[in-house]
Design a protein around this motif. Sequence first.
Motif, PDB file in Angstrom:
ATOM      1  N   UNK A 177       7.040   0.049   5.910  1.00  0.00           N
ATOM      2  CA  UNK A 177       7.176  -1.412   5.899  1.00  0.00           C
ATOM      3  C   UNK A 177       5.842  -2.132   5.777  1.00  0.00           C
ATOM      4  N   UNK A 178       4.766  -1.379   5.654  1.00  0.00           N
ATOM      5  CA  UNK A 178       3.452  -1.981   5.433  1.00  0.00           C
ATOM      6  C   UNK A 178       3.253  -2.060   3.930  1.00  0.00           C
ATOM      7  N   UNK A 179       3.252  -3.279   3.414  1.00  0.00           N
ATOM      8  CA  UNK A 179       3.285  -3.517   1.963  1.00  0.00           C
ATOM      9  C   UNK A 179       2.203  -2.774   1.192  1.00  0.00           C
ATOM     10  N   UNK A 180       0.988  -2.769   1.700  1.00  0.00           N
ATOM     11  CA  UNK A 180      -0.135  -2.175   0.964  1.00  0.00           C
ATOM     12  C   UNK A 180      -0.142  -0.650   0.995  1.00  0.00           C
ATOM     13  N   UNK A 181       0.668  -0.056   1.858  1.00  0.00           N
ATOM     14  CA  UNK A 181       0.619   1.402   2.011  1.00  0.00           C
ATOM     15  C   UNK A 181       1.331   2.081   0.849  1.00  0.00           C
ATOM     16  N   UNK A 182       0.666   3.018   0.213  1.00  0.00           N
ATOM     17  CA  UNK A 182       1.158   3.722  -0.978  1.00  0.00           C
ATOM     18  C   UNK A 182       2.428   4.517  -0.663  1.00  0.00           C
ATOM     19  N   UNK A 191      -2.106   0.109  13.923  1.00  0.00           N
ATOM     20  CA  UNK A 191      -2.887  -0.768  14.811  1.00  0.00           C
ATOM     21  C   UNK A 191      -3.588  -1.861  14.017  1.00  0.00           C
ATOM     22  N   UNK A 192      -4.201  -1.479  12.901  1.00  0.00           N
ATOM     23  CA  UNK A 192      -4.869  -2.481  12.054  1.00  0.00           C
ATOM     24  C   UNK A 192      -3.868  -3.497  11.525  1.00  0.00           C
ATOM     25  N   UNK A 193      -2.678  -3.051  11.186  1.00  0.00           N
ATOM     26  CA  UNK A 193      -1.665  -3.944  10.628  1.00  0.00           C
ATOM     27  C   UNK A 193      -1.187  -4.968  11.670  1.00  0.00           C
ATOM     28  N   UNK A 194      -0.930  -4.512  12.899  1.00  0.00           N
ATOM     29  CA  UNK A 194      -0.391  -5.407  13.923  1.00  0.00           C
ATOM     30  C   UNK A 194      -1.465  -6.163  14.705  1.00  0.00           C
TER      31      UNK A 194
END
Length: 160
Positions: free
Chosen positions: A72-77, A40-43
């Motif tokens: 696909x969320x770049x910052x996610x480890x 949700x924060x990403x989109x």
Amino acid sequence: MTHFKRSISKNISDRNVEENRGWVINEMNKIESKIDKVITQYFKPDDPLKFQKIMLNSSIIPIGAKIKILGNIEKFDKIILNKIRDISSIRNAFAHIPILIHFKFEENTNSIGDFKAISITDKIEVMNSAGILKLKSVKEELERFSNLNEEIVDYFNSYI
């Protein structure tokens, strides 16, 4: 009004099989809720609450698809992402697979053809991300789940 009491024990060995099964499912639900927040924060939808309740509803987007979105969320480890995949496999085993009683026998040296049980353990079949089923110790999988859960929750607490 009905309210179900919660198990007060944090120790895996103090809970019975059904309590541990419920605990695994409940903890994974909490992780899924945190995944929903990250997505949700990403989109950044106009109505975050409706986005979570409708679009990210598990009956519409299952946990496996949400994990792919996280990937696909770049910052996610990516290491945490793999841990989420692992914990999800354990959760699926506890939610869908019966727990088996596994006996190990030893031949009685005093009598031919006479066997005695030397160990009785609970086992569960867990499918890994490659689709291979392995028979594993319930206690070890619960401990593994607990450790992974702690790491994942700590990561989400610092991420969100």
